[in-house]
Design a protein around this motif. Structure first.
Motif, PDB file in Angstrom:
ATOM      1  N   ILE A 160       1.500  10.190   5.229  1.00 34.29           N
ATOM      2  CA  ILE A 160       2.185   8.854   5.948  1.00 34.29           C
ATOM      3  C   ILE A 160       0.820   8.325   6.775  1.00 34.29           C
ATOM      4  CG2 ILE A 160       4.699   9.674   6.124  1.00 34.29           C
ATOM      5  CD1 ILE A 160       4.050  10.683   8.823  1.00 34.29           C
ATOM      6  N   TYR A 187       3.092   8.003  -0.937  1.00 34.38           N
ATOM      7  CA  TYR A 187       2.391   7.661   0.332  1.00 34.38           C
ATOM      8  C   TYR A 187       2.969   6.489   0.963  1.00 34.38           C
ATOM      9  CZ  TYR A 187      -1.630   5.852   3.318  1.00 34.38           C
ATOM     10  OH  TYR A 187      -2.394   5.203   4.253  1.00 34.38           O
ATOM     11  N   LYS A 188       3.319   6.586   2.226  1.00 31.52           N
ATOM     12  CA  LYS A 188       4.123   5.596   3.107  1.00 31.52           C
ATOM     13  C   LYS A 188       5.355   5.188   2.314  1.00 31.52           C
ATOM     14  CE  LYS A 188       1.611   2.517   5.133  1.00 31.52           C
ATOM     15  NZ  LYS A 188       0.437   1.441   5.515  1.00 31.52           N
ATOM     16  N   GLY A 189       6.188   6.171   1.800  1.00 27.82           N
ATOM     17  CA  GLY A 189       7.507   5.593   1.291  1.00 27.82           C
ATOM     18  C   GLY A 189       8.596   5.645   2.259  1.00 27.82           C
ATOM     19  N   ASP A 247       0.939  -1.090  -0.026  1.00 27.61           N
ATOM     20  CA  ASP A 247      -0.049   0.094  -0.099  1.00 27.61           C
ATOM     21  C   ASP A 247       0.774   1.207  -0.073  1.00 27.61           C
ATOM     22  OD1 ASP A 247       0.903  -0.315   2.744  1.00 27.61           O
ATOM     23  OD2 ASP A 247      -0.993   0.033   3.464  1.00 27.61           O
ATOM     24  N   SER A 248       2.108   1.245  -0.281  1.00 21.72           N
ATOM     25  CA  SER A 248       3.121   2.515  -0.518  1.00 21.72           C
ATOM     26  C   SER A 248       3.189   2.568  -2.002  1.00 21.72           C
ATOM     27  CB  SER A 248       4.365   2.094   0.144  1.00 21.72           C
ATOM     28  OG  SER A 248       4.340   1.564   1.798  1.00 21.72           O
ATOM     29  N   TYR A 308       2.950  14.654   0.087  1.00 19.54           N
ATOM     30  CA  TYR A 308       3.403  13.234   0.792  1.00 19.54           C
ATOM     31  C   TYR A 308       2.412  13.084   1.861  1.00 19.54           C
ATOM     32  CZ  TYR A 308       7.377  10.144   1.532  1.00 19.54           C
ATOM     33  OH  TYR A 308       7.996   8.937   1.472  1.00 19.54           O
ATOM     34  N   LEU A 322      11.971   2.866  -1.460  1.00 18.77           N
ATOM     35  CA  LEU A 322      11.109   3.201  -2.570  1.00 18.77           C
ATOM     36  C   LEU A 322      11.696   4.342  -3.177  1.00 18.77           C
ATOM     37  CD1 LEU A 322       8.485   1.618  -3.489  1.00 18.77           C
ATOM     38  CD2 LEU A 322       7.313   3.523  -2.203  1.00 18.77           C
ATOM     39  N   LYS A 358       9.653  13.230   5.872  1.00 12.63           N
ATOM     40  CA  LYS A 358       9.720  12.547   4.660  1.00 12.63           C
ATOM     41  C   LYS A 358       9.873  13.300   3.519  1.00 12.63           C
ATOM     42  CE  LYS A 358       8.626   8.208   6.359  1.00 12.63           C
ATOM     43  NZ  LYS A 358       9.280   7.176   6.219  1.00 12.63           N
TER      44      LYS A 358
END
Length: 322
Positions: A189, A296-298, A172-173, A187, A302, A269
């Motif tokens: 998180i 997203y959620k990197g 989901d990232s 961005y 990634l 981030k």
């Protein structure tokens, strides 16, 4: 060198094109020197940033070894940091320094780094307070000057402009980018296990040195208190403390307030992304992609996979691109 000749010497990709920024390449006006402790190694190191000629780019000198700040030299699967390696020598936790250099317009510089043990083949950039503020302040104190080549000529600064949408995905990232006439970063998180962090978003519709210095550079790295012991058992964060990061407990919330921003973890981030994306830079040109970038959620892995995708590296895993 003419702009046309500069284009020919750069890596090309169907996904992006190098275009003039209307600016000249720059370097630091004076030497910068800082000493501090590494976050993961706990070892003391000293960094010197020296001026360089146009088109030299950014590179580290560790002992007698040259390690260019390039995606070609990134170490894969390095936990919780970005590391560069060449010929068996490595420099760890480069992301905050490179983020500040990229955002503040230091296009060309020689970065000399050394630790307390001259026999080590690995060294770590100091963490300071966990943000890029120490480096931003140092760059501002030094000032910048136009970089010139050995013939005394200045050089036009180019930037990578995205030509078509591109993305990388892992569970989901994800990181996705679409063509856009300026740099825009959004961005997100999500830390449901730590409600004080929770789901956060930060977006900057314009990125320049002033916005970076005031809104992104001072944001500090963060960690979950209940995960600290596990990370130390893995040999990480030996230099970590309440002075080098903001620490959040799953049940008690922030343990060393106040935060500098309500969404400081998310802003950090973005700081990391700028540092990792700077590895696209070549020959003193901009590394940060001109596009609307949505992440997203990197994380560092990634970020690196996205840059590899841009340059057409076939090593991108199927898992990350499914």
């Amino acid at each position: 060198m003419s702009v046309a000749a500069a284009f020919k010497s750069l890596k090309s990709s169907a996904l992006f094109s190098w275009k003039p920024t209307g600016k000249l390449q720059k370097t630091v006006a004076n030497c910068i020197e800082r000493t501090g402790q590494g976050l993961h190694s706990g070892e003391i190191s000293t960094v010197k940033i020296l001026s360089e000629a146009a088109r030299a780019g950014r590179y580290f000198i560790f002992g007698s070894n040259v390690i260019r700040a390039s995606i070609d030299n990134i170490v894969r699967d390095t936990p919780l940091c970005t590391a560069l390696s060449r010929d068996g020598y490595s420099v760890r936790t480069v992301e905050h320094l490179l983020s500040a250099l990229e955002a503040c317009g230091v296009d060309n510089c020689r970065i000399e780094i050394g630790g307390s043990n001259n026999c080590d083949r690995s060294v770590e950039v100091p963490i300071f307070d966990g943000s890029a503020r120490e480096w931003v302040d140092a760059i501002n104190q030094s000032g910048l000057k136009v970089a010139v080549d050995i013939g005394g000529q200045s050089c036009q600064k180019l930037a990578p402009y995205l030509n078509e949408p591109v993305h990388v995905l892992h569970n989901d990232s994800f990181i996705a980018a679409i063509p856009y006439p300026k740099v825009c970063i959004t961005y997100g998180i999500d830390y449901p296990q730590a409600p004080a962090i929770g789901c956060q978003w930060f977006s900057s519709s314009m990125l320049d040195e002033s916005i970076y210095s005031n809104s992104i550079g001072p944001s500090r790295t963060f960690c979950i208190y209940e995960e600290v012991e596990h990370m130390r058992n893995l040999g990480l964060i030996k230099g970590g403390s309440a002075e080098t990061a903001i620490v959040c407990s799953m049940t008690k919330g922030w343990m060393n307030p106040p935060l500098r921003y309500d969404n400081e973890p998310c802003r950090h981030k973005v700081l990391d992304l700028i540092g990792d994306f700077s590895l696209l830079a070549e020959e003193g040109n901009q590394g940060l992609l001109v596009a609307h970038i949505v992440a997203y959620k990197g994380g560092h892995s990634l970020h690196a996979e996205f840059v590899r995708r841009l340059v057409g590296n076939d090593a991108v895993s199927e898992e990350l691109t499914a």
